[in-house]
Structure formats: C-alpha cells, structure tokens
Design a protein around this motif. Structure first.
Motif, mmCIF file in Angstrom:
data_model
loop_
_atom_site.group_PDB
_atom_site.id
_atom_site.type_symbol
_atom_site.label_atom_id
_atom_site.label_comp_id
_atom_site.label_asym_id
_atom_site.label_seq_id
_atom_site.Cartn_x
_atom_site.Cartn_y
_atom_site.Cartn_z
ATOM 1 N N CYS A 56 -54.637 -5.525 -19.909
ATOM 2 C CA CYS A 56 -54.950 -6.860 -19.395
ATOM 3 C C CYS A 56 -54.152 -7.844 -20.238
ATOM 4 O O CYS A 56 -54.323 -7.891 -21.461
ATOM 5 C CB CYS A 56 -56.458 -7.117 -19.516
ATOM 6 S SG CYS A 56 -56.984 -8.783 -19.098
ATOM 7 N N GLN A 57 -53.257 -8.608 -19.602
ATOM 8 C CA GLN A 57 -52.411 -9.514 -20.375
ATOM 9 C C GLN A 57 -52.142 -10.803 -19.605
ATOM 10 O O GLN A 57 -52.206 -10.835 -18.373
ATOM 11 C CB GLN A 57 -51.079 -8.831 -20.711
ATOM 12 C CG GLN A 57 -50.336 -8.300 -19.489
ATOM 13 C CD GLN A 57 -49.179 -7.404 -19.865
ATOM 14 O OE1 GLN A 57 -48.440 -7.724 -20.796
ATOM 15 N NE2 GLN A 57 -49.004 -6.312 -19.165
ATOM 16 N N LYS A 58 -51.865 -11.853 -20.355
ATOM 17 C CA LYS A 58 -51.547 -13.136 -19.742
ATOM 18 C C LYS A 58 -50.241 -13.006 -18.963
ATOM 19 O O LYS A 58 -49.291 -12.358 -19.414
ATOM 20 C CB LYS A 58 -51.406 -14.220 -20.808
ATOM 21 C CG LYS A 58 -52.681 -14.489 -21.582
ATOM 22 C CD LYS A 58 -53.782 -15.036 -20.673
ATOM 23 C CE LYS A 58 -55.044 -15.333 -21.456
ATOM 24 N NZ LYS A 58 -56.150 -15.772 -20.572
ATOM 25 N N PHE A 59 -50.219 -13.647 -17.776
ATOM 26 C CA PHE A 59 -49.029 -13.561 -16.936
ATOM 27 C C PHE A 59 -48.872 -14.867 -16.179
ATOM 28 O O PHE A 59 -49.739 -15.231 -15.379
ATOM 29 C CB PHE A 59 -49.153 -12.388 -15.966
ATOM 30 C CG PHE A 59 -47.970 -12.231 -15.053
ATOM 31 C CD1 PHE A 59 -46.757 -11.779 -15.545
ATOM 32 C CD2 PHE A 59 -48.072 -12.536 -13.710
ATOM 33 C CE1 PHE A 59 -45.661 -11.639 -14.710
ATOM 34 C CE2 PHE A 59 -46.982 -12.391 -12.858
ATOM 35 C CZ PHE A 59 -45.770 -11.937 -13.366
ATOM 36 N N THR A 60 -47.774 -15.591 -16.447
ATOM 37 C CA THR A 60 -47.528 -16.933 -15.907
ATOM 38 C C THR A 60 -48.813 -17.763 -16.017
ATOM 39 O O THR A 60 -49.259 -18.056 -17.108
ATOM 40 C CB THR A 60 -47.000 -16.874 -14.457
ATOM 41 O OG1 THR A 60 -47.954 -16.194 -13.631
ATOM 42 C CG2 THR A 60 -45.666 -16.130 -14.397
ATOM 43 N N LYS A 61 -49.433 -18.123 -14.876
ATOM 44 C CA LYS A 61 -50.633 -18.962 -14.920
ATOM 45 C C LYS A 61 -51.907 -18.159 -14.677
ATOM 46 O O LYS A 61 -52.919 -18.700 -14.231
ATOM 47 C CB LYS A 61 -50.524 -20.072 -13.880
ATOM 48 C CG LYS A 61 -49.399 -21.053 -14.162
ATOM 49 C CD LYS A 61 -49.365 -22.164 -13.130
ATOM 50 C CE LYS A 61 -48.236 -23.150 -13.425
ATOM 51 N NZ LYS A 61 -48.198 -24.252 -12.422
ATOM 52 N N GLY A 62 -51.870 -16.894 -14.977
ATOM 53 C CA GLY A 62 -53.055 -16.077 -14.737
ATOM 54 C C GLY A 62 -53.066 -14.829 -15.587
ATOM 55 O O GLY A 62 -52.677 -14.849 -16.756
ATOM 56 N N THR A 63 -53.485 -13.723 -14.979
ATOM 57 C CA THR A 63 -53.668 -12.464 -15.698
ATOM 58 C C THR A 63 -53.077 -11.315 -14.901
ATOM 59 O O THR A 63 -53.224 -11.243 -13.683
ATOM 60 C CB THR A 63 -55.167 -12.187 -15.919
ATOM 61 O OG1 THR A 63 -55.749 -13.297 -16.611
ATOM 62 C CG2 THR A 63 -55.379 -10.921 -16.739
#
Length: 413
Positions: A245-252
């Motif tokens: 689970c990782q941060k991605f642009t403006k979400g997850t």
C-alpha cells in the motif's frame, strides 16, 4: 458480422466449435475472426485469453484410424479430428468495433470449421483476480467514499489505484472482511438492464453509461459495470491478500493477490520463513523478534570491530613513522578500511603511502601523499597495472587487476 461472445453466456466454456469468417495478415500474426468465440479479448484491465484452434478434418479425407478413434463412445467429438500439425496457437485477442480478432501463429481459410480450446489455467486465474478485485474495490470504495481510478492485472500482481488516502492498517481490516465474504460463498450476478433499469441501479462506474451495459454484482460487496469474466460464486476466489500500500499521485496504489496467486505467495513466504527460523534456531512465529535482536547485536559488533580496526591501523602506522614511501598489502579489507589505513600511514611515514588489499578478482588500492599532486603517478600506475580509479588533493583510490608481484615491481622502479 459481429462475433457472438460466448464468454458472456458462461465464463466456464472451455471448448467451443466455430467457423472462420475472415483472416488477414498483421505484422507478426494472422488476425482470425470467428462467427462466435469463447476467447475473452483484452479489456477492462483483464488480459486476453490464450489457447488453440483445432481444425476439423474434411469428412471425405478422414482415415479409418481417425474414424475408429472417434467411436460411438465419443459421439460428441465424432466430426472432430486433431492430427499432428492441425492446430493453430492463439497468442492474443482484441476487440475492435464488435469484431473479435484472434492473433494466431498461422493463417486459416474463411469457412474452415475449428474447435477453440481455452488455456483454462490462465483464464481461471484471471477470473479469480478480477472477481477478487471487484469484492475488495466495492468494500474500499464504500468505506472511503472513493473511486477505483486504475486497475491492471499483471502476470504476477494486480495493482489498483484509488483517489483516497488509505493506510495498510485500514486495508488489513478490509482484507479480513473481504475474505469472510469470500468464504460465505455469495453467488455472482450478471445483469443486462434497460435504460430505465440502469438509472435505478447504484453501481460503480468511471463514467455515465448508455446503451447495452453489463452490470456485474457480488451482492453485499460490489455492483459494477464490467465486461470481464468472473467466478460463479465468491468462494471460488479462495483468498485475497494485500501485499503493499503506497501513496500514488493524489491517492493510494495497492497490490493485491487472489486465489492461487495468493496461496503461492503465502507458501513462498512460509518456506522462506522456515529456512530463516531454522538458521536462527527460532520458532516460526518468533523470527521477526529474533531478527531484531540479532540486528542490534550485529550493529554493536560492527561498532566494536571498527574501533579495534582503528586501533590496529594506528599501531601499523606507528611502525612506519618517518620511514618515507611505504607499500603494504593487507588482505580482506573493505574499500573504506583501505582508505583509513592509507591516510594514517601517510600522516605517519611522511612520504607516499600505498595500501593494497586483495579480493577474489583484483586488488583494491589507496595511495596518499599529503600536500602532493599524485594524479600523473596514479594515471601511470593504472595504465601499467590494469587499474581504474583516481582522486585529488594527494589522495587516490581504485582497483588493479595485476598480481602482487607486478604491483611490487612497479613500485620498485
């Protein structure tokens, strides 16, 4: 003529009979169209099916042995013969304007009767991944009031993007809920609503849909517009497991495994943990705690070794006090240790210090002469000894591929 899509009638059709309607050559393949097909074309994040097309033999050309093979006990296959070389490999499938294009390794004449055989292991894996994704996405989107904005089913891992901030701890709670839903074996439902019925449905979709729309549902978990293939009931998904689970642009972005992929992943982790546990003399449930303790002990030992190494290097440097140029060999040193010893030697000997340490393939070196420009010397040394490296301000470091004898001969010139 558009191809009839048998995979919508049942995702469990493994074999089917069809007729070739067209065949054109592409850059690397033959694009074959059939009057109907159970091969799923790539779409909706799900990869295409693969498999084979077996050619029906001309009845007039069939041999007695072929007829014998297709006896009354095999009546459903009585018109089908698959001699060696009479099959075509389907490597990919795409849909264009309602036409299903089968990418094949050989051409087929229009009018040819064929039997399609799906690579079932590949298809069922895709069904498990896609169905599991629906279940977890429905729960995640409901819990965080977000959208699934990206979905990719790779060969090893399923990745899903959501426009919400989600932590792994929160995912673990939903993972348990999703698996409980799976084990309760809820039936999969497929709907083809008309325009008015569609407006009344609360379903997930990235955009407003019109016309003929396929709605798929795992009641109580998800309802979504989807063109993919799914299992009959949630129990066939078997298991879902979030692995990152990782941060991605403006979400997850999360990584997910379902079904056999999840089982294989957990089995691999168990086997790895068992090996580690044995080497640590720890129980399987204590490897993390034992590892943490051993890591602390290792750090303490490294600090102590570094202190002892420094004391040893200082003692070696004192042996060469005011001796002028020095060349010494010390096996098994790290590049950093080679540097430290060389600097201490140069300060003590008041000349040029050179330290070489042997490894399996070459010698690591450091050369130091305080206040001197040694760049030309290092350039000459590297050329003579097959070396590489350099430096400035009276210090250079690198490696040479020469023998100890060759190194000593160079420094004795």
């Amino acid at each position: 003529m558009n191809t009839k899509k048998l995979y919508y009638g049942s995702a469990y059709i493994k074999e089917f009979d069809a007729e070739v309607t067209s065949c054109v050559q592409d850059k690397k393949s033959w694009l074959v169209e059939l009057n109907e097909t159970a091969f799923y074309p790539e779409g909706g994040g799900q990869p295409a099916d693969a498999g084979r097309l077996y050619i029906f033999a001309d009845t007039a050309a069939r041999t007695d042995s072929a007829c014998d093979k297709n006896s009354a006990a095999n009546a459903d296959a009585a018109d089908f013969v698959a001699p060696a070389g009479a099959s075509i490999t389907v490597t990919d499938v795409h849909e264009k304007d309602g036409r299903i294009l089968h990418y094949c390794d050989k051409p087929l004449e229009p009018g040819t009767k064929v039997r399609g055989v799906i690579d079932w292991e590949r298809r069922f894996d895709h069904m498990q991944q896609h169905s599991g994704e629906h279940i977890v996405s429905g729960m995640i989107c409901s819990r965080f009031n977000c959208d699934n904005v990206g979905f990719h089913m790779g060969k090893g891992i399923v990745t899903i993007d959501y426009n919400a901030d989600i932590t792994f701890e929160e995912l673990k709670v939903l993972e348990e809920k999703a698996n409980r839903y799976i084990w309760e074996n809820h039936e999969f439902v497929e709907l083809w609503p008309d325009e008015e019925e569609l407006k009344a449905l609360d379903y997930r979709s990235k955009k407003e849909l019109t016309g003929e729309v396929r709605i798929t549902s795992f009641p109580g978990a998800d309802m979504c517009a989807c063109c993919g293939t799914h299992v009959r009931a949630s129990g066939e998904v078997g298991l879902v497991k979030f692995i990152s689970c990782q941060k991605f642009t403006k979400g997850t972005r999360i990584e997910l495994l379902c079904g056999k992929r999840a089982l294989d992943f957990l089995s691999m982790n168990f086997e790895q943990n068992a090996v580690i546990a044995k080497s640590m003399a720890a129980s399987l449930d204590k490897t993390a705690a034992v590892h943490s303790k051993q890591k602390e002990e290792l750090i303490a030992l490294k600090i102590r070794c570094a202190e002892l190494e420094t004391l040893h290097f200082e003692a070696v440097a004192r042996e060469y006090e005011n001796k002028g140029d020095v060349l010494i060999f010390k096996p098994g040193l790290s590049p950093d240790s080679v540097r430290k010893l060389c600097v201490l030697l140069a300060a003590s000997c008041k000349g040029r210090a050179a330290v070489f340490s042997s490894s399996e393939k070459d010698f690591k070196y450091a050369v130091c002469k305080e206040g001197a420009d040694i760049r030309e010397f290092i350039k000459e040394m590297n050329s003579a000894l097959g070396g590489r490296g350099g430096g400035k301000d009276g210090f250079a470091q690198g490696s040479v591929s020469a023998s100890e004898k060759e190194i000593r001969e160079f420094f004795d010139k």
